[in-house]
Every structure is written in structure tokens, then in C-alpha cells.
Design a protein around this motif. Sequence first.
Motif, PDB file in Angstrom:
ATOM      1  N   GLN A   1      39.733  42.596  36.895  1.00 57.04           N
ATOM      2  CA  GLN A   1      39.908  41.456  37.808  1.00 57.04           C
ATOM      3  C   GLN A   1      40.877  40.416  37.242  1.00 57.04           C
ATOM      4  O   GLN A   1      41.741  39.921  37.959  1.00 57.04           O
ATOM      5  CB  GLN A   1      38.568  40.770  38.079  1.00 57.04           C
ATOM      6  CG  GLN A   1      37.618  41.608  38.920  1.00 57.04           C
ATOM      7  CD  GLN A   1      36.277  40.919  39.080  1.00 57.04           C
ATOM      8  OE1 GLN A   1      36.213  39.740  39.424  1.00 57.04           O
ATOM      9  NE2 GLN A   1      35.197  41.620  38.821  1.00 57.04           N
ATOM     10  N   THR A   2      40.736  40.090  35.945  1.00 61.00           N
ATOM     11  CA  THR A   2      41.643  39.068  35.389  1.00 61.00           C
ATOM     12  C   THR A   2      43.066  39.628  35.296  1.00 61.00           C
ATOM     13  O   THR A   2      44.026  38.890  35.471  1.00 61.00           O
ATOM     14  CB  THR A   2      41.175  38.554  34.004  1.00 61.00           C
ATOM     15  OG1 THR A   2      41.132  39.641  33.088  1.00 61.00           O
ATOM     16  CG2 THR A   2      39.824  37.895  34.065  1.00 61.00           C
ATOM     17  N   ASP A   3      43.196  40.945  35.083  1.00 62.39           N
ATOM     18  CA  ASP A   3      44.538  41.549  35.068  1.00 62.39           C
ATOM     19  C   ASP A   3      45.222  41.384  36.420  1.00 62.39           C
ATOM     20  O   ASP A   3      46.393  41.049  36.496  1.00 62.39           O
ATOM     21  CB  ASP A   3      44.453  43.058  34.748  1.00 62.39           C
ATOM     22  CG  ASP A   3      44.115  43.317  33.294  1.00 62.39           C
ATOM     23  OD1 ASP A   3      44.117  42.357  32.505  1.00 62.39           O
ATOM     24  OD2 ASP A   3      43.845  44.487  32.957  1.00 62.39           O
ATOM     25  N   GLY A   4      44.467  41.627  37.481  1.00 66.55           N
ATOM     26  CA  GLY A   4      45.053  41.619  38.817  1.00 66.55           C
ATOM     27  C   GLY A   4      45.204  40.231  39.402  1.00 66.55           C
ATOM     28  O   GLY A   4      46.158  39.964  40.129  1.00 66.55           O
ATOM     29  N   GLN A   5      44.260  39.328  39.097  1.00 70.35           N
ATOM     30  CA  GLN A   5      44.280  38.007  39.741  1.00 70.35           C
ATOM     31  C   GLN A   5      44.997  36.962  38.899  1.00 70.35           C
ATOM     32  O   GLN A   5      45.601  36.049  39.420  1.00 70.35           O
ATOM     33  CB  GLN A   5      42.844  37.513  39.989  1.00 70.35           C
ATOM     34  CG  GLN A   5      42.061  38.385  40.947  1.00 70.35           C
ATOM     35  CD  GLN A   5      40.603  37.976  41.039  1.00 70.35           C
ATOM     36  OE1 GLN A   5      40.176  36.967  40.486  1.00 70.35           O
ATOM     37  NE2 GLN A   5      39.826  38.769  41.745  1.00 70.35           N
ATOM     38  N   GLY A   6      44.880  37.072  37.597  1.00 68.07           N
ATOM     39  CA  GLY A   6      45.417  36.022  36.744  1.00 68.07           C
ATOM     40  C   GLY A   6      44.650  34.727  36.971  1.00 68.07           C
ATOM     41  O   GLY A   6      43.482  34.743  37.396  1.00 68.07           O
ATOM     42  N   PHE A   7      45.306  33.605  36.707  1.00 66.15           N
ATOM     43  CA  PHE A   7      44.643  32.302  36.777  1.00 66.15           C
ATOM     44  C   PHE A   7      45.607  31.285  37.390  1.00 66.15           C
ATOM     45  O   PHE A   7      46.831  31.464  37.344  1.00 66.15           O
ATOM     46  CB  PHE A   7      44.233  31.843  35.371  1.00 66.15           C
ATOM     47  CG  PHE A   7      43.321  32.831  34.687  1.00 66.15           C
ATOM     48  CD1 PHE A   7      41.944  32.756  34.855  1.00 66.15           C
ATOM     49  CD2 PHE A   7      43.835  33.862  33.917  1.00 66.15           C
ATOM     50  CE1 PHE A   7      41.103  33.691  34.246  1.00 66.15           C
ATOM     51  CE2 PHE A   7      43.003  34.799  33.308  1.00 66.15           C
ATOM     52  CZ  PHE A   7      41.628  34.705  33.474  1.00 66.15           C
ATOM     53  N   CYS A   8      45.055  30.202  37.932  1.00 69.24           N
ATOM     54  CA  CYS A   8      45.905  29.115  38.421  1.00 69.24           C
ATOM     55  C   CYS A   8      46.382  28.285  37.217  1.00 69.24           C
ATOM     56  O   CYS A   8      45.917  28.479  36.095  1.00 69.24           O
ATOM     57  CB  CYS A   8      45.133  28.246  39.416  1.00 69.24           C
ATOM     58  SG  CYS A   8      43.771  27.337  38.668  1.00 69.24           S
TER      59      CYS A   8
END
Length: 246
Positions: free
Chosen positions: A52-59
Amino acid sequence: MKEKIYTIPIQDAFAAGCECPVCAMYQKLEENAINYTIGPGASYMEEDIREQTDGQGFCRKHFRDLYTYPNKMGLALILKTHMDKTIRELEKAAEAPLPSPNSMFKKQVKPSSPVIDYVEGLERECFVCGYIRQTFESYLRTIFYLYEREEEFRQQFAQSKGFCTSHYKDLFCLAPKYLNKKFLEPFLRELNGSYLENFKRVRDDVEWFICKNDYRYQDEPWKNARDALQRALTKTGSIIIPEEET
Ligand SMILES: [Zn+2]
Ligand SMILES: [Zn+2]
């Protein structure tokens, strides 16, 4: 007041005496979310979370918060596989036909390309924001739950210092969904009154802050104006300025 595990964060926030208890709840939730992402529980080591963090990243805000958190190796691992995924996806996307020049009549049309679609997806999503979103509405729902059931909470609500503009709107907007007929109208009246009365109080503190910077008022007392800007930023911008920055 009966304390149940899911009502505690709400009761704590209302007891904290902040200019917006919902901002206080949100701040705590945000801390938990950052902690969950990169803290000692090491959720980033779990494959499904990393996907999930790979695909979404962060703001931007939450990339910065992750950087501030004292786990640089955790951040490095999260960043490396997120960058690997970005490279893979954008290499694939860049193979698609390139956009052609806009026609004379369609100057305003955004070119269509999987490159733009992928990057816009990244800009929209953030793992931490998503985590917060999942819990935040249940926190707001608990405010209504307590309001319907606990006289003591109704008093606490009435005596609170009001709300920021954005969370005032959230409560106003969700009340018809969660409150029964008996409590909806009194809640909304109380919410309107509390928001406006307290917003004006802080506005007056800001006015006094301005006066105090005028030599004619030098000898007057500060009253409540010393931290007027911090509190006004909570009311208008939904942010809580940490004490060390004041
Ligand atoms: Zn707020
Ligand atoms: Zn975010």
C-alpha cells in the motif's frame, strides 16, 4: 460518565480545553497513524502494508512527519520500495503514445496519458491520510453517540470552547445522519451558538493583540491575547501549534 474504550479519545479531547476538540482528536489520530506507519510496531515490514505505501506514497505533510520521526532506516526502506514501484509504473506508462499538440479549438483540454494518470493518483493518495480517514468518521459518530446518551457529555459539549470552521461544518453536516429527532435540533442550535460565540471571542483576542502592539496600549494588560494568533490559527486553519513553537 461511563467510559468505554472507543469513547475515551473523544472524552479526552473535550476535556483538553483546546479551541477545537475535534482538532485535538485529529491530531492524536495523526500521531497514531504516523506511529503505526513507521513506529516500533514496524507495520512497514509487513508485505501487504508495504504494498500500500509503495502504491500510494504520502502527501507532503506526512512525508515531512515521517522524516521527523526518529527512524531513518524505516523511512529509507519505505522510500526505496516506493521509488522502485514509481519507476516501474512510470517506465510502463511512458511507453504509451505521447500526447499530440492541442488543436486550435481545444487549447484547454488536458492531454491524456497514463503518465499523468499515475502521477495524479500519487498526488491524490496518502497512506497516512487514508488510515486517518478510516477512523475519523467513527470518532465523529461517537460524539453524536455520547450526545444522545450522556447528560454529562452534553454539558461538556456546551461548555467547550467551540470548534474550528472546518470541523464545525463536519459536525453540522453529519448531525442529521447520526442524531435522532429529539436531539438533532438542540444539537444544531447549540453547535451554531458555540461556534459563533467562541469564534468571536478569539477574534476579539486577535484585535486586542493588534492593540497591544500599538504604543498607546502599552501599559494595558495583555488579557487573553498573548497566544491569540495560535488559537486563531486553530479556529481558522484547523492546526494546533505545538507549545515549543509559540
Ligand atoms: Zn477543528
Ligand atoms: Zn497525508
